[in-house]
Design a protein around this motif. Structure first.
Motif, short mmCIF file in Angstrom:
data_model
loop_
_atom_site.label_atom_id
_atom_site.label_comp_id
_atom_site.label_asym_id
_atom_site.label_seq_id
_atom_site.Cartn_x
_atom_site.Cartn_y
_atom_site.Cartn_z
N THR A 189 -10.78 3.40 -0.35
CA THR A 189 -11.53 2.23 0.11
C THR A 189 -10.73 1.52 1.20
O THR A 189 -9.56 1.17 0.98
N HIS A 208 -14.47 6.40 1.35
CA HIS A 208 -14.65 7.82 1.65
C HIS A 208 -13.72 8.62 0.74
O HIS A 208 -12.77 8.07 0.16
N SER A 243 -15.35 -0.15 3.34
CA SER A 243 -16.04 1.15 3.36
C SER A 243 -15.22 2.13 2.54
O SER A 243 -13.99 1.98 2.39
#
Length: 373
Positions: free
Chosen positions: A205, A197, A195
């Motif tokens: 990551t 951000h 994921s």
């Protein structure tokens, strides 16, 4: 004396019968009469009994004539040399011609009268198949499917598409071993999930790593492995699957009009391929349950196979053999479903012509940009 073969003749006109997949019946090539398989089998059973009785009488007559003054044939050589043990001779019941076939031929046709001939000795005792899937597609359907298969292939040689090559398609019943069994499978996978951000000016990551274990029992029924050394394994695997709903109890009445071979690769020699297919399928089924991850890779496996019953079956296959530029090309089509496999020849003349028509203008365009801009 040669062994006797059986052919299926029309009760109405004595013409040759052939099996028609669309109707599931036997049809005469000459008068067009149609017969149920059970009816013809009953007639053939009576015919075989009469033939056996006549053969016994003939043998008795020959024994009684042994003391006659016959020609001296003691100098004739009966040694056929190396490889003779792989040949068998048979008499065509229609015209009396002697046919010589190899040891694996089970159904053929007489080259003199054209009648289809079944070699009964190839289907006796432990050689008799348990099942057969009859041909569902006829010759015309196979020709149409082949045309569709090479349609849109620009580099296929024109000679390959000629009618002469299409007419070389032959329907063959190929021997298969069908394996039953159970696989106890246990596997471990390395999986990741990522994921991203933002943190200020940076995009971060985060990748999480998981160990995933799956275990289960998978039951296999009738895993097919072709039992003919003449057929390429990759071709036979590629035209699967067969629909076992059409699996019939074996009868030679399904064979007229087609070629057929009996197996020449044993159950034991094919078992390794069957084991490998079961193992691969078991692992694939376990891996398919590992979902919700970005990547999955196998790290450990333990598969225990419990081997069960093996059956012997004949499967319908259309074969095309042709040559191009000194190379052999073999094409196979499932005679039940129409699925095809095979390496098609390539016309290098067409390839380089197409390549040149694209490469030369492209090279000219690049040259212009490099030296004129």
């Amino acid at each position: 004396m040669p062994d006797q073969v059986t052919n299926y003749q029309c009760p109405a006109c004595t013409g040759p019968l052939h099996f028609v997949g669309a109707s599931g019946k036997l049809q005469c090539d000459y008068c067009g009469s149609v017969f149920d398989i059970a009816d013809i089998e009953a007639r053939m059973s009576k015919k075989d009994a009469k033939a056996s009785d006549a053969f016994q009488k003939e043998e008795s007559r020959r024994d009684n004539n042994n003391n006659n003054n016959n020609w001296d044939t003691s100098g004739l050589n009966q040694d056929w040399g190396d490889g003779a043990e792989g040949l068998h001779s048979y008499n065509c019941p229609s015209c009396g011609a002697e046919l010589i076939c190899d040891a694996s031929t089970a159904a053929t046709s007489c080259p003199y009268c054209g009648n289809p001939a079944i070699v009964p000795g190839q289907f006796s005792g432990d050689l008799k198949p348990d099942f057969v899937i009859p041909f569902k597609l006829d010759q015309k359907a196979a020709e149409a499917a082949l045309k569709k298969h090479y349609k849109g292939r620009p580099f296929l040689p024109k000679a390959f598409t000629n009618q002469n090559h299409i007419e070389e398609i032959k329907g063959v019943y190929v021997p298969f071993w069908l394996y039953d069994g159970i696989a106890d499978a246990d596997a471990q996978f390395a999986a990741t999930r990522s994921s991203s951000h933002r943190e200020g000016d940076y995009e971060v990551t985060v990748t999480r790593h998981f160990q995933v274990r799956r275990a289960g029992e998978i039951v296999f029924e009738k895993v097919p492995v072709d039992a003919s050394s003449k057929m390429p394994d990759d071709h036979m695997d590629s035209i699967e699957p067969y629909d076992y709903q059409d699996l019939k109890k074996f009868s030679t009445a399904y064979l007229p009009g087609y070629l057929a071979d009996r197996y020449d690769v044993s159950v034991q020699d094919c078992a390794k391929r069957a084991d490998q297919r079961c193992e691969n399928t078991a692992l694939r089924e376990l891996e398919n349950t590992v979902t919700g991850y970005d990547s999955v890779s196998l790290t450990r496996k333990n598969i225990r196979l419990h081997r069960g019953k093996v059956s012997y079956a004949l499967m319908p296959v259309y074969m095309l053999h042709t040559k191009w530029s000194g190379k052999d090309f073999l094409f196979a089509m499932n005679g039940q479903t129409g699925k095809m496999a095979g390496d098609l020849p390539m016309s290098w003349g067409k390839f380089w012509l197409t390549f040149g028509s694209i490469a030369l203008p492209l090279a000219a365009l690049i040259y212009w940009f490099l030296f004129h801009l």
